[in-house]
Design a protein around this motif. Structure first.
Motif, PDB file in Angstrom:
ATOM      1  N   SER A 195     -11.928   3.816  -0.869  1.00  0.00           N
ATOM      2  CA  SER A 195     -12.580   2.935   0.108  1.00  0.00           C
ATOM      3  C   SER A 195     -12.826   3.549   1.473  1.00  0.00           C
ATOM      4  O   SER A 195     -13.589   2.988   2.256  1.00  0.00           O
ATOM      5  CB  SER A 195     -11.731   1.668   0.307  1.00  0.00           C
ATOM      6  N   LYS A 237     -19.882  -2.758  -1.740  1.00  0.00           N
ATOM      7  CA  LYS A 237     -20.751  -3.817  -1.195  1.00  0.00           C
ATOM      8  C   LYS A 237     -20.292  -5.207  -1.628  1.00  0.00           C
ATOM      9  O   LYS A 237     -20.579  -6.195  -0.987  1.00  0.00           O
ATOM     10  CB  LYS A 237     -22.207  -3.576  -1.619  1.00  0.00           C
ATOM     11  N   HIS A 291      -6.001   4.795   4.737  1.00  0.00           N
ATOM     12  CA  HIS A 291      -5.797   6.222   4.399  1.00  0.00           C
ATOM     13  C   HIS A 291      -7.034   6.834   3.715  1.00  0.00           C
ATOM     14  O   HIS A 291      -7.977   6.113   3.340  1.00  0.00           O
ATOM     15  CB  HIS A 291      -4.573   6.352   3.478  1.00  0.00           C
ATOM     16  N   GLU A 350       0.856  -1.180   0.000  1.00  0.00           N
ATOM     17  CA  GLU A 350       0.000   0.000   0.000  1.00  0.00           C
ATOM     18  C   GLU A 350       0.901   1.242   0.000  1.00  0.00           C
ATOM     19  O   GLU A 350       1.785   1.354   0.839  1.00  0.00           O
ATOM     20  CB  GLU A 350      -0.933  -0.007   1.222  1.00  0.00           C
ATOM     21  N   ILE A 383     -23.388   2.111   0.812  1.00  0.00           N
ATOM     22  CA  ILE A 383     -24.735   1.570   0.571  1.00  0.00           C
ATOM     23  C   ILE A 383     -24.656   0.140   0.036  1.00  0.00           C
ATOM     24  O   ILE A 383     -23.768  -0.174  -0.756  1.00  0.00           O
ATOM     25  CB  ILE A 383     -25.475   2.470  -0.450  1.00  0.00           C
TER      26      ILE A 383
HETATM   27  C1  LIG Z   1     -17.718   8.974  -2.760  1.00  0.00           C
HETATM   28  C2  LIG Z   1     -17.860   7.501  -2.983  1.00  0.00           C
HETATM   29  C3  LIG Z   1     -19.037   6.881  -2.595  1.00  0.00           C
HETATM   30  C4  LIG Z   1     -19.197   5.519  -2.799  1.00  0.00           C
HETATM   31  N1  LIG Z   1     -20.339   4.935  -2.369  1.00  0.00           N
HETATM   32  C5  LIG Z   1     -20.501   3.604  -2.500  1.00  0.00           C
HETATM   33  C6  LIG Z   1     -21.638   2.968  -1.931  1.00  0.00           C
HETATM   34  O1  LIG Z   1     -22.474   3.612  -1.289  1.00  0.00           O
HETATM   35  N2  LIG Z   1     -21.757   1.626  -2.083  1.00  0.00           N
HETATM   36  C7  LIG Z   1     -20.821   0.884  -2.748  1.00  0.00           C
HETATM   37  O2  LIG Z   1     -21.001  -0.326  -2.855  1.00  0.00           O
HETATM   38  N3  LIG Z   1     -19.705   1.465  -3.261  1.00  0.00           N
HETATM   39  C8  LIG Z   1     -19.523   2.797  -3.135  1.00  0.00           C
HETATM   40  N4  LIG Z   1     -18.406   3.402  -3.633  1.00  0.00           N
HETATM   41  C9  LIG Z   1     -17.428   2.605  -4.397  1.00  0.00           C
HETATM   42  C10 LIG Z   1     -16.455   1.853  -3.531  1.00  0.00           C
HETATM   43  O3  LIG Z   1     -16.072   2.619  -2.426  1.00  0.00           O
HETATM   44  C11 LIG Z   1     -15.279   1.442  -4.413  1.00  0.00           C
HETATM   45  O4  LIG Z   1     -15.770   0.591  -5.443  1.00  0.00           O
HETATM   46  C12 LIG Z   1     -14.203   0.699  -3.647  1.00  0.00           C
HETATM   47  O5  LIG Z   1     -13.848   1.387  -2.494  1.00  0.00           O
HETATM   48  C13 LIG Z   1     -12.983   0.510  -4.552  1.00  0.00           C
HETATM   49  O6  LIG Z   1     -11.970  -0.109  -3.783  1.00  0.00           O
HETATM   50  P1  LIG Z   1     -10.533  -0.369  -4.409  1.00  0.00           P
HETATM   51  O7  LIG Z   1      -9.810  -1.205  -3.432  1.00  0.00           O
HETATM   52  O8  LIG Z   1     -10.693  -0.842  -5.807  1.00  0.00           O
HETATM   53  O9  LIG Z   1      -9.898   1.105  -4.555  1.00  0.00           O
HETATM   54  P2  LIG Z   1      -9.080   1.999  -3.467  1.00  0.00           P
HETATM   55  O10 LIG Z   1      -9.783   2.042  -2.177  1.00  0.00           O
HETATM   56  O11 LIG Z   1      -8.800   3.311  -4.111  1.00  0.00           O
HETATM   57  O12 LIG Z   1      -7.746   1.187  -3.262  1.00  0.00           O
HETATM   58  C14 LIG Z   1      -6.692   1.197  -4.181  1.00  0.00           C
HETATM   59  C15 LIG Z   1      -5.446   1.248  -3.354  1.00  0.00           C
HETATM   60  O13 LIG Z   1      -4.301   1.043  -4.166  1.00  0.00           O
HETATM   61  C16 LIG Z   1      -3.262   1.812  -3.625  1.00  0.00           C
HETATM   62  N5  LIG Z   1      -2.210   1.972  -4.642  1.00  0.00           N
HETATM   63  C17 LIG Z   1      -2.342   2.540  -5.844  1.00  0.00           C
HETATM   64  N6  LIG Z   1      -1.175   2.517  -6.512  1.00  0.00           N
HETATM   65  C18 LIG Z   1      -0.291   1.905  -5.699  1.00  0.00           C
HETATM   66  C19 LIG Z   1       1.089   1.595  -5.812  1.00  0.00           C
HETATM   67  N7  LIG Z   1       1.806   1.902  -6.906  1.00  0.00           N
HETATM   68  N8  LIG Z   1       1.702   0.966  -4.792  1.00  0.00           N
HETATM   69  C20 LIG Z   1       1.003   0.636  -3.662  1.00  0.00           C
HETATM   70  N9  LIG Z   1      -0.303   0.940  -3.493  1.00  0.00           N
HETATM   71  C21 LIG Z   1      -0.942   1.555  -4.506  1.00  0.00           C
HETATM   72  C22 LIG Z   1      -3.961   3.110  -3.267  1.00  0.00           C
HETATM   73  O14 LIG Z   1      -3.227   3.916  -2.399  1.00  0.00           O
HETATM   74  C23 LIG Z   1      -5.255   2.596  -2.681  1.00  0.00           C
HETATM   75  O15 LIG Z   1      -5.191   2.417  -1.303  1.00  0.00           O
HETATM   76  C24 LIG Z   1     -18.187   4.764  -3.423  1.00  0.00           C
HETATM   77  C25 LIG Z   1     -16.987   5.385  -3.803  1.00  0.00           C
HETATM   78  C26 LIG Z   1     -16.818   6.737  -3.571  1.00  0.00           C
HETATM   79  C27 LIG Z   1     -15.511   7.381  -3.930  1.00  0.00           C
END
Ligand SMILES: Cc1cc2nc3c(=O)[nH]c(=O)nc-3n(C[C@H](O)[C@H](O)[C@H](O)COP(=O)(O)OP(=O)(O)OC[C@H]3O[C@@H](n4cnc5c(N)ncnc54)[C@H](O)[C@@H]3O)c2cc1C
Length: 373
Positions: A43, A342, A38, A32, A49
């Motif tokens: 996330s 979700k 963070h 990370e 929801i």
């Molecule tokens: C405002 C908002 C509201 C939302 N509401 C909903 C909801 O109500 N219901 C629902 O189901 N979903 C909702 N979502 C969507 C949901 O939150 C996302 O689909 C989900 O959090 C995506 O998770 P992720 O792990 O793919 O991305 P992220 O949480 O962005 O994780 C990616 C991680 O990769 C890390 N990373 C990137 N590049 C590197 C690197 N080179 N080296 C090491 N680490 C790296 C980043 O720092 C980050 O921590 C919402 C999203 C937002 C922004």
């Protein structure tokens, strides 16, 4: 040491994947770039929801079923309750009722239980809402919210307890294909893994340039409003489509936090520059105030808190989950377009299945990577 699986990105998806793999005794290492939990990605935040009626389309129905099973299993097997059933409304004020019709078709196709509420029936059922007697809605009793920060932290902790190794504040600078897998390069060292999972959220294009033009970060803004207005605590989560086809989403007050409101896609500020925060301005506030005007005019306009964050969009607004077309050992997880949380435990299981070369627990053909590259 050589690990079976390396994961880049420990947001919800990377954390859930690490948990699924570690439960199965697989050696896993995760990286990370920031601190764990963070505030810079997609996330973070107390709540997300979960909806049983999925107006985004039938293609999500198997994932929805699996998500409910997964959160129930977490509660029943592990004694961790992250889901609060509030009920959920998909309301449309638009003349052609886009979200209403989409929700109705999705509910019928998936055989969900639901009610249709029209005009003043919505306010009769939920008196805290003031829509001026307008609108049509699909109500689903099984929708609700998830304590998302708690759940993500818990999945990561469980993975670590089962041997997953996490390197926080450790950006992956690059990765290379080797004869036996992949080498992951960071400023503190290089690591060998057999399979590589990229769950890098808005940064995915920096690690896989082919995805930069198709998985585009988009700035979002969310606010919490303090309110003592009667009835708000028993509001369902809801989506409110305006006559202009914009879509607000809202959560009832929960565990000491006020009413949460966002505008899906907000100002449609898309591009790599929106990975960095740009600061909240008056236009951001006005857009959210307009949402309150439409349905909760009694709520104090001054937010307790207002934040910006980001999610990623594919051109067809569908998730991108699966193996890289030219490399069976490379797995991409981008449940983008702002509604992936979700599904986190399910997507974690799917990613683990792909890494272990077994049939994914849910059919993911519709989300294939090859359609975007
Ligand atoms: C405002 C908002 C509201 C939302 N509401 C909903 C909801 O109500 N219901 C629902 O189901 N979903 C909702 N979502 C969507 C949901 O939150 C996302 O689909 C989900 O959090 C995506 O998770 P992720 O792990 O793919 O991305 P992220 O949480 O962005 O994780 C990616 C991680 O990769 C890390 N990373 C990137 N590049 C590197 C690197 N080179 N080296 C090491 N680490 C790296 C980043 O720092 C980050 O921590 C919402 C999203 C937002 C922004």
């Amino acid at each position: 040491m050589r690990y079976s699986v390396g994961i880049i990105g420990l947001g919800a998806m990377g954390s859930a994947t690490a948990w699924s793999l570690a439960q199965q005794g697989v050696s896993v290492i995760g990286f990370e770039q920031f601190g764990l939990g963070h505030q810079h990605g997609s996330s973070h935040g107390k709540t997300r929801i979960i909806r049983s009626v999925y107006f985004e389309g039938e293609v999500y129905a198997p994932l929805v079923d699996a998500a409910y099973r997964a959160w129930t299993r977490i509660e029943e097997t592990w004694g961790q309750a992250f889901y609060r059933k509030t009920g959920g409304l998909d309301i449309s004020l638009a003349d052609d009722g886009g979200v209403f019709h989409d929700a109705l078709s999705a509910a019928q196709a998936a055989g969900r239980s639901f009610d249709v509420l029209e005009g003043s029936q919505i306010e009769d059922r939920f008196p805290a809402l003031d829509l001026g007697g307008r609108g049509r809605a699909v109500y689903a009793a099984d929708s609700g919210l998830l304590d998302s920060d708690d759940a993500t932290n818990w999945m990561r902790d469980m993975a670590a307890r089962r041997g997953a190794v996490f390197h926080a504040n450790c950006p992956v600078q690059s990765w290379t294909r080797t004869a036996r897998g992949f080498e992951i390069q960071t400023s503190t060292g290089s690591y060998q893994v057999r399979k590589l999972i990229i769950a890098a959220g808005a940064w995915v294009g920096q690690l896989l340039p082919e995805l930069a033009p198709v998985l585009v970060p988009e700035r979002q803004v969310v606010a919490w409003y303090h309110t003592e207005q009667p009835g708000l605590a028993s509001l369902p989560i809801f989506q409110l489509e305006t006559r202009d086809r914009e879509r607000y989403y809202a959560f009832p007050p929960h565990r000491g936090y006020g009413l949460k409101l966002g505008l899906y896609n907000h100002r449609r500020q898309r591009g790599p520059e929106f990975i960095e925060p740009s600061g909240i301005d008056d236009d951001d506030r006005r857009l959210l105030e307009h949402g309150l005007d439409l349905c909760l005019p009694g709520v104090d306009r001054k937010p307790d808190n207002i934040i910006e964050c980001r999610f990623t969009n594919a051109p067809d607004e569908r998730f991108v989950i699966g193996k890289w077309p030219e490399d069976e050992d490379l797995i991409i997880l981008s449940p983008c377009s702002g509604h992936g949380y979700k599904f986190a435990p399910v997507i974690g299981d799917i990613a683990a299945d792909l890494a272990l070369e077994v049939e994914p627990c849910v059919e993911i053909g519709e989300f294939a990577v090859k359609r975007v590259v």
